[in-house]
Design a protein around this motif. Structure first.
Motif, PDB file in Angstrom:
ATOM      1  N   ARG A   1      -5.221  -2.877   6.496  1.00  0.00           N
ATOM      2  CA  ARG A   1      -4.993  -4.043   7.361  1.00  0.00           C
ATOM      3  C   ARG A   1      -5.429  -5.330   6.673  1.00  0.00           C
ATOM      4  O   ARG A   1      -4.823  -6.395   6.874  1.00  0.00           O
ATOM      5  CB  ARG A   1      -5.764  -3.864   8.671  1.00  0.00           C
ATOM      6  N   ALA A   2      -6.472  -5.242   5.845  1.00  0.00           N
ATOM      7  CA  ALA A   2      -6.966  -6.431   5.137  1.00  0.00           C
ATOM      8  C   ALA A   2      -6.106  -6.768   3.921  1.00  0.00           C
ATOM      9  O   ALA A   2      -6.164  -7.903   3.427  1.00  0.00           O
ATOM     10  CB  ALA A   2      -8.414  -6.210   4.696  1.00  0.00           C
ATOM     11  N   HIS A   3      -5.323  -5.800   3.446  1.00  0.00           N
ATOM     12  CA  HIS A   3      -4.474  -6.010   2.267  1.00  0.00           C
ATOM     13  C   HIS A   3      -3.044  -5.569   2.575  1.00  0.00           C
ATOM     14  O   HIS A   3      -2.554  -4.573   2.019  1.00  0.00           O
ATOM     15  CB  HIS A   3      -5.017  -5.224   1.067  1.00  0.00           C
ATOM     16  N   PRO A   4      -2.347  -6.274   3.471  1.00  0.00           N
ATOM     17  CA  PRO A   4      -0.990  -5.855   3.848  1.00  0.00           C
ATOM     18  C   PRO A   4      -0.035  -5.830   2.657  1.00  0.00           C
ATOM     19  O   PRO A   4      -0.059  -6.721   1.806  1.00  0.00           O
ATOM     20  CB  PRO A   4      -0.581  -6.917   4.877  1.00  0.00           C
ATOM     21  N   ASP A   5       0.744  -4.766   2.609  1.00  0.00           N
ATOM     22  CA  ASP A   5       1.772  -4.567   1.572  1.00  0.00           C
ATOM     23  C   ASP A   5       1.201  -4.433   0.156  1.00  0.00           C
ATOM     24  O   ASP A   5       1.948  -4.512  -0.821  1.00  0.00           O
ATOM     25  CB  ASP A   5       2.810  -5.693   1.592  1.00  0.00           C
ATOM     26  N   GLN A   6      -0.111  -4.212   0.029  1.00  0.00           N
ATOM     27  CA  GLN A   6      -0.690  -4.019  -1.301  1.00  0.00           C
ATOM     28  C   GLN A   6      -0.919  -2.538  -1.619  1.00  0.00           C
ATOM     29  O   GLN A   6      -1.090  -2.173  -2.779  1.00  0.00           O
ATOM     30  CB  GLN A   6      -2.000  -4.807  -1.423  1.00  0.00           C
ATOM     31  N   LEU A   7      -0.936  -1.702  -0.580  1.00  0.00           N
ATOM     32  CA  LEU A   7      -1.025  -0.263  -0.800  1.00  0.00           C
ATOM     33  C   LEU A   7       0.372   0.298  -1.026  1.00  0.00           C
ATOM     34  O   LEU A   7       1.342  -0.137  -0.401  1.00  0.00           O
ATOM     35  CB  LEU A   7      -1.668   0.431   0.398  1.00  0.00           C
ATOM     36  N   HIS A   8       0.479   1.263  -1.917  1.00  0.00           N
ATOM     37  CA  HIS A   8       1.756   1.922  -2.195  1.00  0.00           C
ATOM     38  C   HIS A   8       1.638   3.395  -1.802  1.00  0.00           C
ATOM     39  O   HIS A   8       0.729   4.090  -2.277  1.00  0.00           O
ATOM     40  CB  HIS A   8       2.116   1.815  -3.680  1.00  0.00           C
ATOM     41  N   PHE A   9       2.531   3.850  -0.909  1.00  0.00           N
ATOM     42  CA  PHE A   9       2.493   5.253  -0.531  1.00  0.00           C
ATOM     43  C   PHE A   9       3.695   5.978  -1.132  1.00  0.00           C
ATOM     44  O   PHE A   9       4.831   5.514  -1.086  1.00  0.00           O
ATOM     45  CB  PHE A   9       2.418   5.437   0.991  1.00  0.00           C
ATOM     46  N   ALA A  10       3.399   7.122  -1.748  1.00  0.00           N
ATOM     47  CA  ALA A  10       4.419   7.917  -2.433  1.00  0.00           C
ATOM     48  C   ALA A  10       4.899   9.036  -1.525  1.00  0.00           C
ATOM     49  O   ALA A  10       4.128   9.593  -0.738  1.00  0.00           O
ATOM     50  CB  ALA A  10       3.850   8.507  -3.721  1.00  0.00           C
ATOM     51  N   THR A  11       6.174   9.371  -1.624  1.00  0.00           N
ATOM     52  CA  THR A  11       6.726  10.511  -0.896  1.00  0.00           C
ATOM     53  C   THR A  11       7.613  11.323  -1.819  1.00  0.00           C
ATOM     54  O   THR A  11       8.320  10.768  -2.663  1.00  0.00           O
ATOM     55  CB  THR A  11       7.547  10.064   0.334  1.00  0.00           C
ATOM     56  N   GLY A  12       7.560  12.639  -1.627  1.00  0.00           N
ATOM     57  CA  GLY A  12       8.410  13.530  -2.417  1.00  0.00           C
ATOM     58  C   GLY A  12       9.579  14.075  -1.637  1.00  0.00           C
ATOM     59  O   GLY A  12      10.522  14.616  -2.212  1.00  0.00           O
ATOM     60  N   THR A  13       9.518  13.955  -0.298  1.00  0.00           N
ATOM     61  CA  THR A  13      10.607  14.405   0.562  1.00  0.00           C
ATOM     62  C   THR A  13      10.722  13.436   1.731  1.00  0.00           C
ATOM     63  O   THR A  13       9.795  12.653   2.004  1.00  0.00           O
ATOM     64  CB  THR A  13      10.354  15.815   1.128  1.00  0.00           C
ATOM     65  N   SER A  14      11.837  13.507   2.442  1.00  0.00           N
ATOM     66  CA  SER A  14      11.992  12.647   3.616  1.00  0.00           C
ATOM     67  C   SER A  14      11.022  13.073   4.714  1.00  0.00           C
ATOM     68  O   SER A  14      10.635  12.251   5.562  1.00  0.00           O
ATOM     69  CB  SER A  14      13.435  12.677   4.120  1.00  0.00           C
ATOM     70  N   GLY A  15      10.617  14.356   4.722  1.00  0.00           N
ATOM     71  CA  GLY A  15       9.618  14.804   5.684  1.00  0.00           C
ATOM     72  C   GLY A  15       8.283  14.105   5.473  1.00  0.00           C
ATOM     73  O   GLY A  15       7.603  13.719   6.438  1.00  0.00           O
ATOM     74  N   GLU A  16       7.895  13.932   4.215  1.00  0.00           N
ATOM     75  CA  GLU A  16       6.663  13.212   3.911  1.00  0.00           C
ATOM     76  C   GLU A  16       6.773  11.756   4.365  1.00  0.00           C
ATOM     77  O   GLU A  16       5.800  11.160   4.837  1.00  0.00           O
ATOM     78  CB  GLU A  16       6.366  13.293   2.417  1.00  0.00           C
ATOM     79  N   TYR A  17       7.967  11.201   4.231  1.00  0.00           N
ATOM     80  CA  TYR A  17       8.171   9.829   4.688  1.00  0.00           C
ATOM     81  C   TYR A  17       8.016   9.733   6.203  1.00  0.00           C
ATOM     82  O   TYR A  17       7.432   8.779   6.722  1.00  0.00           O
ATOM     83  CB  TYR A  17       9.559   9.326   4.273  1.00  0.00           C
ATOM     84  N   MET A  18       8.527  10.742   6.923  1.00  0.00           N
ATOM     85  CA  MET A  18       8.395  10.739   8.381  1.00  0.00           C
ATOM     86  C   MET A  18       6.923  10.714   8.776  1.00  0.00           C
ATOM     87  O   MET A  18       6.508   9.930   9.654  1.00  0.00           O
ATOM     88  CB  MET A  18       9.074  11.957   8.999  1.00  0.00           C
ATOM     89  N   VAL A  19       6.110  11.556   8.151  1.00  0.00           N
ATOM     90  CA  VAL A  19       4.674  11.614   8.462  1.00  0.00           C
ATOM     91  C   VAL A  19       4.009  10.280   8.152  1.00  0.00           C
ATOM     92  O   VAL A  19       3.271   9.719   8.974  1.00  0.00           O
ATOM     93  CB  VAL A  19       3.993  12.750   7.672  1.00  0.00           C
ATOM     94  N   ALA A  20       4.286   9.762   6.945  1.00  0.00           N
ATOM     95  CA  ALA A  20       3.650   8.516   6.513  1.00  0.00           C
ATOM     96  C   ALA A  20       4.036   7.351   7.422  1.00  0.00           C
ATOM     97  O   ALA A  20       3.171   6.563   7.846  1.00  0.00           O
ATOM     98  CB  ALA A  20       4.040   8.209   5.070  1.00  0.00           C
ATOM     99  N   ALA A  21       5.319   7.237   7.719  1.00  0.00           N
ATOM    100  CA  ALA A  21       5.784   6.123   8.541  1.00  0.00           C
ATOM    101  C   ALA A  21       5.155   6.163   9.928  1.00  0.00           C
ATOM    102  O   ALA A  21       4.763   5.126  10.485  1.00  0.00           O
ATOM    103  CB  ALA A  21       7.303   6.153   8.643  1.00  0.00           C
ATOM    104  N   HIS A  22       5.038   7.358  10.493  1.00  0.00           N
ATOM    105  CA  HIS A  22       4.440   7.498  11.820  1.00  0.00           C
ATOM    106  C   HIS A  22       2.969   7.070  11.814  1.00  0.00           C
ATOM    107  O   HIS A  22       2.534   6.296  12.671  1.00  0.00           O
ATOM    108  CB  HIS A  22       4.557   8.949  12.288  1.00  0.00           C
TER     109      HIS A  22
END
Length: 323
Positions: free
Chosen positions: A149-170
């Protein structure tokens, strides 16, 4: 009527070929090698599980069971190759629950719904966890949320599948953290960058990062399990941390091409359920946080319907959020 030698020879070859096909069709399944097409790169959690199962099935059937990796397009390439195979049970698809979302995420998806294939067996479900680079200045989930929250858009999250993206986005949306998405083709490709600090976090199968956590190269801050795992008593579940519950299907299952005989689907499902009782198969999978299922084809069909509904809702929410 005169029949020359060439015509006679062709007739004999045709008869022999026809007899061979008839004998093969009548032979008990499986009477020759079976191929399992996996949509992820070699070495990742799904591939590792598929190979364990393939070895066990090969021993049970006394026939080779070969794993073939066909990566790309969120599983579409693997699915398309299986959909084009003969529906005889000798080519099977190792599908992830995230592939139920293909029609909602990719316009060029090879099917309108994963249910177009023949369901065989829901093999297992992977527990997911949140991994972060060990150099990131956070020690727990609460500190990660505050940092994000203190560093918006500075963290990078990696995903290997669209399922991982679903979890991360949620999770990120629920916690009010804005981060940049970096997609990879699988955990074997993203893990070196996560360890090296090129990306900061990943929501992936526990099995994919557990060894790196034990070696001190990564931290595991939470799991997406319903409650704390006995294998990881010090790692909180997201439910403990105030993350609203969501439908996050994380199963891996076997499918056959459309039109495959129900008798073959039932036979493969029964064999899968049987080999999952083998300690040599159970041990490595359960140690990595997998829940072994070994379902019937009908139970898999129900899981597909639930996953499809979850992905439809997720895609609708994502679309609304971008408007």
């Amino acid at each position: 009527m005169h029949i020359d030698r060439r015509t006679l020879g062709l007739a004999v070859v045709s008869m022999l070929w026809g007899s061979s096909r008839l004998a093969s069709a009548q032979a008990p399944y499986p009477s020759r090698p079976v191929t399992i097409v996996v949509p992820t790169p070699a070495g990742g959690p799904s591939d590792t599980a598929a190979r364990l199962l393939a070895r066990a099935l090969s021993a049970a059937w006394a026939q080779p069971v070969v794993v073939e990796n066909r990566t790309g397009a969120g599983g579409a390439i693997a699915a398309q190759s299986v959909m084009g195979a003969p529906p005889d049970g000798y080519t099977l698809l190792w599908a992830q629950a995230s592939m139920a979302g293909l029609p909602f995420l990719h316009k060029a998806a090879p099917y309108k719904a994963l249910s177009e294939l023949t369901p065989v067996s829901n093999v297992l479900s992977f527990g997911y966890a949140l991994f972060v680079n060990s150099a990131l200045p956070v020690q727990n989930f609460t500190e990660l949320v505050a940092y994000g929250r203190a560093h918006p858009d500075q963290l990078h999250f990696a995903t290997g599948t669209s399922g991982e993206y679903m979890v991360a986005a949620h999770v990120l949306a629920a916690m009010g953290v804005k981060a940049r998405h970096v997609p990879y083709k699988g955990s074997t490709q993203l893990m070196p960058d996560l360890i090296g600090g090129q990306v900061h976090m990943n929501f992936g199968p526990i099995l994919s990062g557990l060894q790196h956590v034990k070696a001190g190269r990564l931290r595991m801050l939470a799991t997406a399990l319903p409650q704390r795992s006995a294998l990881l008593p010090d790692v909180p579940a997201l439910a403990e941390l105030g993350v609203p519950p969501a439908t996050l299907p994380t199963w891996n299952a076997l499918f056959a091409p459309a039109g495959a005989p129900q008798a073959i689907a039932d036979k493969v499902a029964a064999a899968v359920a049987q080999v999952l009782q083998d300690p040599a198969v159970q041990g490595p999978l359960q140690a990595g946080g997998a829940e072994l299922l070994g379902s019937t084809p009908q139970q898999l069909a129900e899981a597909v319907e639930a996953a499809t509904s979850a992905w439809r809702a997720f895609a609708r929410n994502e679309s609304a959020a971008q408007e």
